[in-house]
Design an enzyme around this catalytic site. Structure first.
Site, PDB file in Angstrom:
ATOM      1  N   SER A   1       0.820  -1.205   0.000  1.00 21.50           N
ATOM      2  CA  SER A   1       0.000   0.000   0.000  1.00 21.50           C
ATOM      3  C   SER A   1       0.858   1.261   0.000  1.00 21.50           C
ATOM      4  O   SER A   1       0.325   2.360  -0.099  1.00 21.50           O
ATOM      5  CB  SER A   1      -0.927  -0.002   1.223  1.00 21.50           C
ATOM      6  OG  SER A   1      -0.168  -0.220   2.384  1.00 21.50           O
TER       7      SER A   1
ATOM      8  N   GLU B   1      -5.880  -0.744  -8.014  1.00 27.68           N
ATOM      9  CA  GLU B   1      -4.937   0.314  -8.389  1.00 27.68           C
ATOM     10  C   GLU B   1      -3.645  -0.367  -8.859  1.00 27.68           C
ATOM     11  O   GLU B   1      -2.936  -0.987  -8.063  1.00 27.68           O
ATOM     12  CB  GLU B   1      -4.669   1.181  -7.139  1.00 27.68           C
ATOM     13  CG  GLU B   1      -3.849   2.421  -7.359  1.00 27.68           C
ATOM     14  CD  GLU B   1      -3.709   3.245  -6.068  1.00 27.68           C
ATOM     15  OE1 GLU B   1      -3.537   2.668  -4.980  1.00 27.68           O
ATOM     16  OE2 GLU B   1      -3.778   4.483  -6.162  1.00 27.68           O
TER      17      GLU B   1
ATOM     18  N   HIS C   1      -2.523  -3.085  -6.209  1.00 25.01           N
ATOM     19  CA  HIS C   1      -2.990  -2.648  -4.892  1.00 25.01           C
ATOM     20  C   HIS C   1      -4.505  -2.808  -4.784  1.00 25.01           C
ATOM     21  O   HIS C   1      -5.260  -2.053  -5.398  1.00 25.01           O
ATOM     22  CB  HIS C   1      -2.571  -1.184  -4.678  1.00 25.01           C
ATOM     23  CG  HIS C   1      -2.920  -0.655  -3.320  1.00 25.01           C
ATOM     24  ND1 HIS C   1      -3.204   0.667  -3.083  1.00 25.01           N
ATOM     25  CD2 HIS C   1      -3.050  -1.282  -2.127  1.00 25.01           C
ATOM     26  CE1 HIS C   1      -3.476   0.828  -1.806  1.00 25.01           C
ATOM     27  NE2 HIS C   1      -3.395  -0.342  -1.204  1.00 25.01           N
TER      28      HIS C   1
ATOM     29  N   ASN D   1      -3.989   6.339  -1.515  1.00 29.97           N
ATOM     30  CA  ASN D   1      -3.467   6.601  -0.168  1.00 29.97           C
ATOM     31  C   ASN D   1      -2.841   7.980  -0.026  1.00 29.97           C
ATOM     32  O   ASN D   1      -2.755   8.519   1.071  1.00 29.97           O
ATOM     33  CB  ASN D   1      -2.470   5.516   0.246  1.00 29.97           C
ATOM     34  CG  ASN D   1      -3.197   4.254   0.675  1.00 29.97           C
ATOM     35  OD1 ASN D   1      -4.394   4.285   0.959  1.00 29.97           O
ATOM     36  ND2 ASN D   1      -2.487   3.139   0.720  1.00 29.97           N
TER      37      ASN D   1
END
Ligand code: CAA
Length: 283
Positions: free
Chosen positions: A119, A152, A140, A190
């Site tokens: 991540s 992702e 991800h 993120n």
């Protein structure tokens, strides 16, 4: 390139979700763990998740049995030999991930794609220990994997177009919407999510608002499924802190400075849902 067999390294929360959705959509799956106890736990969780889907009428008993029959659990990396694409979903530790990538590169057939579910860690650092940098990328997924619709993909400066296209087709075949992010700290999601979490924690820490007001405000005011403090409890306070420290270490951007309260809560073992206590009590 046609994918038939998917490898997953790690049968924890993310690995087992990736194994489950892959098997449900018809792929043969090999999933590994570091010991029998963790493997049994992960396989039991997959079985339970599929049983829940049957109970909700989302799949039949026969479909569940077929999906379970497609997943082979293993403790031996050599079982990844004939996988077409492998997703590493081990704990977030760059040195460990580099070792796994070196092992996968040695074991897997030459054309196989190697990917990581990290991540926040640098994907090119993992690719660099292999002799197939063009066949390495980030995949991800989001928690809970069977529910969340996004995949992702993370393209490094060495990822080949064919690798990206194949991974993208695979993601779509799992029922996910695919976006492509650069190999930059936090990727796309993120990089936005973490400053949002930080702001909520700081507001709570400073007494600007109660935890429920912050969460209900966001949930109802912005139509999010859960507020930021509940979400941090779900992601894990330890994981959130790890991601923040990793992004800060790479960027030195003060936006990603972890709130003091978060660090203290992690030190106290208040990891969120998984430990029974975070911003809320779960015992
Ligand atoms: N596995 C499979 N299905 C699950 C599940 C799981 N672990 N958890 C929930 N579900 C399913 C339920 O079966 C239910 O399905 P139906 O609607 O078909 O009945 C549906 O999801 C909704 O579940 P619930 O009714 O039990 O609970 P809910 O409505 O509160 O939803 C939630 C739970 C799906 C977790 C929802 O609150 C949500 O989407 N929250 C936000 C999650 C999120 O933001 N995840 C990303 C985290 S960040 C991340 O992962 C990236 C990172 O790197 C940190």
């Amino acid at each position: 390139m046609e994918l038939k067999k998917i490898g997953v390294v790690g049968c924890g929360l993310m690995g087992r979700g990736i194994a489950e959705v892959s098997a449900k959509t018809g792929y043969d799956v090999v999933v590994s763990e570091i010991n029998k106890e963790l493997l049994d736990k992960g396989m039991a969780a997959i079985n339970q998740s599929l049983s829940r889907a049957v109970a909700k009428g989302k799949m039949t008993d026969v479909e569940k049995t077929t999906a379970m029959g497609k997943i082979k659990g293993t403790l031996d990396m050599k079982d990844f030999l004939d996988c077409d694409l492998v997703v590493e979903a081990a704990v977030e530790n760059l040195e460990l991930k580099k070792k796994i990538f070196a092992d996968l590169d040695r074991v897997c057939k030459p054309g196989a794609i190697l990917s990581t579910n990290t991540s926040c860690l640098s994907v090119i650092d993992m690719a660099a220990v292999t002799k197939r940098q063009d066949k390495v990328l980030g995949c991800h997924f989001f928690n809970p994997v069977p529910v969340m619709k996004l995949l992702e993909l993370v393209r490094t400066i060495s990822t080949g177009k064919e690798t990206l296209d194949t991974a993208s087709e695979w993601g779509k075949s799992l029922g996910k919407t695919v976006i492509v992010a650069p190999d930059r700290p936090g990727f796309i999601v993120n990089r936005i999510l973490l400053p949002y979490m930080i702001e909520a924690i700081k507001m709570y820490e400073c007494g600007v608002a109660k935890r429920e007001e912050i969460d209900v405000g966001i949930q109802l005011g912005l139509n999010h499924p859960m507020g930021p403090l509940t979400l941090t409890d779900m992601v894990g306070l330890d994981t959130t802190l790890f991601i923040l420290d990793a992004i800060f270490a790479e960027t030195k951007d003060p936006t990603f400075t972890a709130p003091v309260l978060l660090r203290k809560m992690v030190a106290a073992g208040h990891y969120g849902r998984k430990s029974g206590k975070g911003f809320y009590d779960y015992k």
